[in-house]
Enzyme design. Structure first.
Site, short mmCIF file in Angstrom:
data_model
loop_
_atom_site.label_atom_id
_atom_site.label_comp_id
_atom_site.label_asym_id
_atom_site.label_seq_id
_atom_site.Cartn_x
_atom_site.Cartn_y
_atom_site.Cartn_z
CG ASP A 52 -0.39 -0.06 2.53
OD1 ASP A 52 0.85 -0.18 2.64
OD2 ASP A 52 -1.16 0.02 3.52
CB SER A 53 4.57 1.68 -0.20
OG SER A 53 4.76 0.55 -1.03
CG ASP A 91 0.49 -4.11 2.02
OD1 ASP A 91 0.72 -5.03 2.83
OD2 ASP A 91 1.25 -3.13 1.86
CE LYS A 120 3.42 -5.81 3.81
NZ LYS A 120 2.94 -4.63 4.56
CD GLU A 122 0.65 -1.41 8.06
OE1 GLU A 122 0.38 -0.57 8.95
OE2 GLU A 122 1.04 -1.08 6.92
CD GLU A 189 8.15 0.00 7.25
OE1 GLU A 189 7.15 -0.71 6.99
OE2 GLU A 189 8.34 1.13 6.77
#
Ligand code: KIV
Length: 271
Positions: A52-53, A91, A120, A122, A189
């Site tokens: 999602d970057s 993501d 993925k 978080e 990260e």
């Protein structure tokens, strides 16, 4: 030896687990569209993340928070068309896994429409319930701990996590919890090198670092950071692999070589 020596078949989750067992570093990078995904594949990268970057490096937002599910599905489909061999992870964006039913619908879209082999998400805590539900229904999950960009407002910025003893202890417990919930991979990260190495040693699943030092089982970089084209200040952990090289494939191949050879990340890229 690296993953692609196994054969030229598509890389699978058991291949990635074997890498951890055999001490072979897993080389990962983000991609967002088909042509660059094909170059990433050509360079022998093992795992591609549609991160999602993309909200920041493709769409120009100041954070990942505005990224939608439709955008993630669209970019995942584009990347999947460019890949033949690399393992594809996508993501789940902000609020796309806020409860189990929502996560189930959205993760299914990334796998069934997008072509991802893994999703993925978080965090730990309440997120473990989501990880467990997806895993039990055969959607492999990659967890993401440390600096979690979707928590930027709570964290107060993009900072190294786990420097204080209490934070380090919580991160180790969270890492164990996501593994116990069924996560098959973990991205760490912006975590101090020693802490990340301890977590990688303590877990059975492969731990992929970004700004987490050389003790992880693999490394991931945002493609734009690796090619030196991210606008603004480059993070300490990023390295421009295109500088002094003639092509994108050469830059990616050098990144892969440096990760597999233990040369990247060096101390100057770590915390
Ligand atoms: O969104 C992303 O690109 C990521 C990587 C930084 C791991 O989560």
């Amino acid at each position: 030896m690296y993953v692609s020596d196994i054969d030229s078949q598509p890389i699978t989750l058991p291949d990635l687990r074997r890498c951890k067992r055999d001490g072979v570093k897993i080389v990962c990078v983000t991609a967002y569209e088909a042509s660059l995904a094909a170059r990433v594949d050509e360079a022998g990268i093992d795992l591609v993340l549609v991160g999602d970057s993309l909200g920041m490096v493709v769409q120009g937002h100041a954070s990942t928070l505005p990224v939608t599910m439709d955008a993630m599905v669209y970019h995942t489909t584009c990347v999947a068309r460019g890949l033949r061999r690399a393992f594809l992870v996508a993501d789940l964006p902000f609020m796309a896994y806020r409860d189990v039913p929502t996560a189930m619908v959205n993760a299914t879209r990334l796998v069934a429409e997008g072509g991802a082999a893994m999703v993925k998400l978080e965090g730990a805590g309440w997120v473990c319930e989501v990880i467990e539900a997806l895993s039990k229904r055969e959607i492999p999950v990659c967890a993401h701990l440390g600096l979690t960009p979707q928590s930027v407002h709570r964290l107060g910025g993009y900072r190294v996590q786990g420097r204080e003893q209490a934070d380090a202890d919580r991160l180790r417990a969270d890492a164990r919890a996501v593994q116990d919930a069924g996560a098959q991979l973990l991205v760490l990260e912006c975590v101090p090198t020693a802490l990340a190495a301890t977590i990688a040693r303590e877990l059975e699943i492969p731990v992929i670092g970004i700004g987490a030092g050389g003790g992880c089982d693999g490394q991931i970089l945002v493609l734009h950071d690796l090619l030196g084209i991210t606008p603004g200040k480059r993070p300490r952990f990023a390295k421009d692999f295109l500088a002094g090289r003639g092509s994108v494939v050469a830059a990616l191949a050098e990144y892969a070589r440096a990760v597999r050879g233990g040369e990247y990340p060096a101390a100057e890229h770590s915390y």
